[in-house]
Design a protein around this motif. Structure first.
Motif, PDB file in Angstrom:
ATOM      1  N   ASN A   2     -42.008   7.406   7.956  1.00 53.00           N
ATOM      2  CA  ASN A   2     -42.784   6.379   8.644  1.00 53.00           C
ATOM      3  C   ASN A   2     -42.755   6.598  10.157  1.00 53.00           C
ATOM      4  N   ASN A   3     -41.579   6.934  10.687  1.00 57.35           N
ATOM      5  CA  ASN A   3     -41.476   7.223  12.116  1.00 57.35           C
ATOM      6  C   ASN A   3     -42.377   8.391  12.503  1.00 57.35           C
ATOM      7  N   MET A  17     -53.541  -1.558  12.886  1.00 50.96           N
ATOM      8  CA  MET A  17     -52.193  -1.367  13.420  1.00 50.96           C
ATOM      9  C   MET A  17     -51.547  -2.701  13.789  1.00 50.96           C
ATOM     10  N   GLU A  39     -48.746  -0.452  20.637  1.00 47.38           N
ATOM     11  CA  GLU A  39     -49.049   0.523  19.596  1.00 47.38           C
ATOM     12  C   GLU A  39     -50.455   0.350  19.036  1.00 47.38           C
ATOM     13  N   HIS A  75     -46.096   7.287  12.575  1.00 50.72           N
ATOM     14  CA  HIS A  75     -46.437   6.553  13.793  1.00 50.72           C
ATOM     15  C   HIS A  75     -46.406   7.455  15.028  1.00 50.72           C
ATOM     16  N   SER A  76     -45.492   8.410  15.065  1.00 52.14           N
ATOM     17  CA  SER A  76     -45.402   9.290  16.230  1.00 52.14           C
ATOM     18  C   SER A  76     -46.627  10.195  16.343  1.00 52.14           C
ATOM     19  N   GLN A 122     -39.265   0.827  19.535  1.00 53.08           N
ATOM     20  CA  GLN A 122     -39.262   1.396  18.194  1.00 53.08           C
ATOM     21  C   GLN A 122     -37.920   1.212  17.515  1.00 53.08           C
ATOM     22  N   ALA A 139     -53.210   3.206  18.921  1.00 49.71           N
ATOM     23  CA  ALA A 139     -53.987   3.498  17.714  1.00 49.71           C
ATOM     24  C   ALA A 139     -55.472   3.558  18.017  1.00 49.71           C
ATOM     25  N   HIS A 141     -50.405  -4.257  10.641  1.00 48.94           N
ATOM     26  CA  HIS A 141     -49.263  -3.500  10.127  1.00 48.94           C
ATOM     27  C   HIS A 141     -47.965  -3.926  10.816  1.00 48.94           C
ATOM     28  N   HIS A 181     -51.369   2.178   5.990  1.00 45.24           N
ATOM     29  CA  HIS A 181     -51.393   3.597   6.349  1.00 45.24           C
ATOM     30  C   HIS A 181     -52.693   4.241   5.910  1.00 45.24           C
TER      31      HIS A 181
END
Length: 225
Positions: free
Chosen positions: A131-132, A198, A85, A135-136, A156, A89, A201, A179
């Motif tokens: 939040n999902n 990321m 991820e 990220h998506s 995930q 990013a 995070h 974020h």
């Protein structure tokens, strides 16, 4: 029947992701059929697909159960997600649109409003899907289909579900600040910055989940809408 099966699969998968059904919980075909207003056949097909994805465990003559993760397994998954991820990013910085940055900003604001409310149940019910979505948007902006498939599967599911049940106020503030920093990196198209944020995070979330839950947190996770 195919469309009904697909609908049941998507709804059940989403409810596992957002914590409606928790790790180790039994999934009974007849109860799910009643919940979704359908026969047991599409439910059975959905459970088979989720079993193949490693989201549930289906044992012959014993039924289905939401997959439980051992601490060492979660550590492995977090390590993989941290690499994949953060890479997504970074490459997203070159492609993300102004509309998507605006969407990220909107989602971040909505999460902050919920996170700093006084109701823990509101946090549980509402932050995870936002939040999902956040990220998506980033993963989709990377424009890599194979990477997106990997990150939308068990990686995930294992790490996002129930995470926000475990955050204290300080940890929530840190997560929300990540974020905002990601958005700042995208506004100047700095992929290396986005990648490093990321990683921080994701590994911050790993640290939260590495601590065994308290008794009161287990009680909260067992509640049903």
């Amino acid at each position: 029947m195919a469309s009904i099966s697909e609908d049941v699969y998507n709804i059940l998968r989403s409810e596992i992701l957002d914590g409606t059904f928790v790790a180790g919980e039994s999934l009974r075909e007849e109860q799910l059929a009643g919940r979704y207003g359908t026969s047991r056949t599409p439910v059975r097909e959905a459970l088979r697909r989720l079993d193949a994805e490693g989201i549930v465990s289906v044992i012959r003559h014993r039924g289905a159960r939401v997959l439980e993760w051992k601490p060492n397994e979660l550590g492995e998954v977090f390590a993989l997600r941290g690499q994949l991820e953060s890479y997504a990013a970074r490459i997203a910085a070159s492609h993300i649109s102004k509309d998507d940055i605006d969407l990220l900003t909107k989602l971040a604001g909505e999460m902050e409003e919920i996170a700093f409310s006084t109701s823990s149940e509101v946090v549980i019910d509402a932050i995870t899907p936002l939040n999902n979505h956040f990220h998506s948007v980033i993963v989709a902006s990377a424009g890599n289909g194979r990477l997106s498939e990997q990150l939308s599967s068990v990686i995930q599911v294992a790490t996002v579900r129930n995470t926000f049940r475990r955050y204290n106020h300080e940890q929530l503030i840190r997560s929300m600040s990540h974020h905002r920093e990601l958005i700042a990196a995208y506004m100047v198209k700095d992929g290396e910055w986005a990648e490093s944020v990321m990683k921080s995070h994701i590994y911050s979330a790993r640290a939260v989940l590495s601590v065994p839950p308290k008794v009161e947190e287990i009680a909260i996770s067992d509640r049903r809408p």
